[in-house]
Design a protein around this motif. Structure first.
Motif, PDB file in Angstrom:
ATOM      1  N   GLY A  23       0.832  -1.195   0.000  1.00  0.00           N
ATOM      2  CA  GLY A  23       0.000   0.000   0.000  1.00  0.00           C
ATOM      3  C   GLY A  23       0.864   1.241   0.000  1.00  0.00           C
ATOM      4  N   PHE A  24       0.271   2.357  -0.344  1.00  0.00           N
ATOM      5  CA  PHE A  24       1.007   3.618  -0.438  1.00  0.00           C
ATOM      6  C   PHE A  24       0.280   4.689   0.354  1.00  0.00           C
ATOM      7  N   THR A  25       1.047   5.547   0.975  1.00  0.00           N
ATOM      8  CA  THR A  25       0.455   6.681   1.681  1.00  0.00           C
ATOM      9  C   THR A  25       1.402   7.868   1.604  1.00  0.00           C
ATOM     10  N   THR A  26       0.939   8.994   2.061  1.00  0.00           N
ATOM     11  CA  THR A  26       1.766  10.201   2.045  1.00  0.00           C
ATOM     12  C   THR A  26       2.819  10.121   3.145  1.00  0.00           C
ATOM     13  N   ALA A  27       3.760  11.024   3.102  1.00  0.00           N
ATOM     14  CA  ALA A  27       4.780  11.124   4.149  1.00  0.00           C
ATOM     15  C   ALA A  27       4.436  12.223   5.148  1.00  0.00           C
ATOM     16  N   ASP A  28       3.169  12.582   5.217  1.00  0.00           N
ATOM     17  CA  ASP A  28       2.738  13.580   6.198  1.00  0.00           C
ATOM     18  C   ASP A  28       2.966  13.056   7.620  1.00  0.00           C
ATOM     19  N   PRO A  29       3.162  13.945   8.569  1.00  0.00           N
ATOM     20  CA  PRO A  29       3.325  13.508   9.961  1.00  0.00           C
ATOM     21  C   PRO A  29       2.083  12.758  10.454  1.00  0.00           C
ATOM     22  N   PHE A  30       2.311  11.818  11.371  1.00  0.00           N
ATOM     23  CA  PHE A  30       1.220  11.055  11.989  1.00  0.00           C
ATOM     24  C   PHE A  30       0.824  11.767  13.282  1.00  0.00           C
ATOM     25  N   ARG A  31       0.028  12.817  13.126  1.00  0.00           N
ATOM     26  CA  ARG A  31      -0.274  13.694  14.266  1.00  0.00           C
ATOM     27  C   ARG A  31      -1.105  12.998  15.343  1.00  0.00           C
ATOM     28  N   GLU A  32      -2.137  12.266  14.928  1.00  0.00           N
ATOM     29  CA  GLU A  32      -2.970  11.591  15.910  1.00  0.00           C
ATOM     30  C   GLU A  32      -2.173  10.518  16.645  1.00  0.00           C
ATOM     31  N   MET A  33      -1.323   9.811  15.897  1.00  0.00           N
ATOM     32  CA  MET A  33      -0.488   8.801  16.550  1.00  0.00           C
ATOM     33  C   MET A  33       0.460   9.447  17.550  1.00  0.00           C
ATOM     34  N   SER A  69       6.389  10.008   0.024  1.00  0.00           N
ATOM     35  CA  SER A  69       5.488   8.864   0.177  1.00  0.00           C
ATOM     36  C   SER A  69       6.084   7.831   1.129  1.00  0.00           C
ATOM     37  N   ILE A  70       5.215   6.941   1.596  1.00  0.00           N
ATOM     38  CA  ILE A  70       5.657   5.761   2.329  1.00  0.00           C
ATOM     39  C   ILE A  70       5.005   4.551   1.689  1.00  0.00           C
ATOM     40  N   ILE A  71       5.805   3.544   1.394  1.00  0.00           N
ATOM     41  CA  ILE A  71       5.300   2.272   0.881  1.00  0.00           C
ATOM     42  C   ILE A  71       5.198   1.314   2.064  1.00  0.00           C
ATOM     43  N   ALA A  72       4.024   0.750   2.258  1.00  0.00           N
ATOM     44  CA  ALA A  72       3.818  -0.216   3.343  1.00  0.00           C
ATOM     45  C   ALA A  72       3.670  -1.610   2.754  1.00  0.00           C
ATOM     46  N   ILE A 173      10.222   4.684   3.322  1.00  0.00           N
ATOM     47  CA  ILE A 173      10.013   6.113   3.053  1.00  0.00           C
ATOM     48  C   ILE A 173      10.766   6.451   1.769  1.00  0.00           C
ATOM     49  N   THR A 174      10.148   7.260   0.912  1.00  0.00           N
ATOM     50  CA  THR A 174      10.790   7.628  -0.348  1.00  0.00           C
ATOM     51  C   THR A 174      10.441   9.066  -0.734  1.00  0.00           C
ATOM     52  N   ASN A 175      11.265   9.627  -1.601  1.00  0.00           N
ATOM     53  CA  ASN A 175      10.978  10.970  -2.114  1.00  0.00           C
ATOM     54  C   ASN A 175      10.170  10.936  -3.404  1.00  0.00           C
TER      55      ASN A 175
END
Length: 384
Positions: A23-33, A69-72, A173-175
């Motif tokens: 799966g793929f997601t943004t590299a935004d901070p995990f604020r709630e976590m 991005s982050i690849i999970a 994590i990737t650019n």
């Protein structure tokens, strides 16, 4: 190569590489976590095994320059033990949790992430990448949840529709600005079975764990265990699966997919007594390829002693008496005293009294005297 094509090819290559979900997601901070981790820290619920500061654990930009991005990834592991040996009187067995069966998953997932890295770098030579598995700073569960791998269950595991919660997680994590996937809707509903069955009440509420009370954590600690947890551990020598085995989403999930994770029944459920006199070398040769060996033999041996006490296994009396008499580790002598008190025979009492007359360490003397009191109480109950 455009990112849409690369992302599509990455999904296909991941399947070829033996990655069960990507799966793929943004590299935004995990604020709630970050807020949740802060509450955990303030409550004293962390295990102490966590890596990095709160900021590093929740902000990918502190781990890789200008991430996009982050690849999970998720790789499934088996939940059923074929031809499982049965423990019996005189040959009691312990239990390693399912996540420790077969080859150490850290090594397997790192290899798979390395394949993904090579695939990306061949197509985007200047790409910046940073991969991690479990022991990295990022919270694997938070990444996997946001990347649509599964939802975060009340048992604090990622639950996937395809494999239940029996999956290992990793991330990169990737650019490269990949299109993010949508998170999966929570599927726990009003079910609270995992909270209800947790032996030590470690699951405070859905999705919130007090690691200091979690059996999976306690089996990995060094030194002596508080008495309130010893009976609850039962015959577990490493880890705990209770909150997963009770989960309805895991029903029928056997996941016999990867040869690397095929368990050796004799190692997944080892005989307890042979564990007690293993040398470091013997332990490493036997269990070193398993993730459950990472803390060394000492916690495993201590847990085996508690398990023998739990079973009141009289065949272990000679070895437990030897440990109480000769072992240089005070917490091992203390654990043996506890187990002898649980067994409660005349031979056990004799071993305890001899040890009491020689023992110098106060913490061990406390265990010996508590064991002798337990035996005295048992005798009293019989006479009454």
């Amino acid at each position: 190569m455009d990112t849409v094509t690369l992302q599509r090819e990455l999904r296909a290559f991941a399947r070829e590489a033996g990655i069960d979900k990507i799966g793929f997601t943004t590299a935004d901070p995990f604020r709630e976590m970050k807020n949740r981790l802060r509450r955990q820290q303030e409550s004293g619920y962390q295990s102490g095994f966590e890596k990095g500061s709160l900021d590093e654990r929740t902000d990918p930009a502190l781990l890789l320059e200008q991430p996009e991005s982050i690849i999970a990834i998720a790789v499934a592991y088996p939940s059923k033990l074929d031809d499982a040996p049965k423990g019996k009187k005189g040959a009691r067995r312990g239990m390693f949790c399912r996540a420790s069966w077969g080859q150490d998953y850290h090594d397997v997932l790192r290899e798979k992430l390395a394949l993904l890295e090579a695939f990306i770098l061949e197509r985007v030579p200047g790409a910046r990448l940073r991969s991690m598995v479990d022991t990295g700073e990022l919270v694997d569960r938070a990444v996997a949840e946001r990347a649509g791998i599964g939802w975060s269950g009340k048992n604090c595991s990622i639950i996937t529709p395809e494999f239940g919660s029996y999956v290992y997680l990793g991330e990169m994590i990737t650019n490269i600005p990949f299109e993010p996937d949508e998170p999966i809707e929570d599927g726990c509903g009003d079910c609270t079975l995992c909270l209800d069955i947790c032996p030590t009440g470690a699951l405070i509420e859905g999705g919130r764990l007090n690691a200091q009370r979690c059996i999976a954590f306690l089996t990995q600690t060094k030194g002596s265990l508080p008495e309130e947890f010893r009976t609850e551990i039962g015959n577990r020598v490493y880890g705990c699966d209770t909150c997963q085995t009770i989960c309805p989403k895991n029903k029928g999930m056997h996941n016999r997919i990867h040869e690397a994770f095929r368990p050796d029944p004799e190692l997944a459920k080892p005989l307890l007594e042979p564990l007690l006199n293993m040398t470091n070398r013997e332990f490493k040769e036997t269990f070193g390829h398993m993730s459950g060996s990472w803390r060394g033999k000492n916690p495993i041996q201590r847990n085996a002693i508690y398990a023998l006490g739990h079973f009141r296994e009289q065949s272990a009396l000679p070895e437990l008496s030897r440990i109480l008499r000769e072992d240089v580790r005070p917490y091992m002598r203390g654990a043996s005293a506890y187990a002898l008190g649980k067994i409660g025979t005349e031979q056990a009492e004799t071993a305890l009294r001899h040890a009491e007359s020689r023992e110098k360490e106060e913490e061990v003397l406390i265990e010996i005297r508590a064991a002798l009191r337990r035996i005295a109480d048992q005798k009293k109950e019989v006479h009454e």
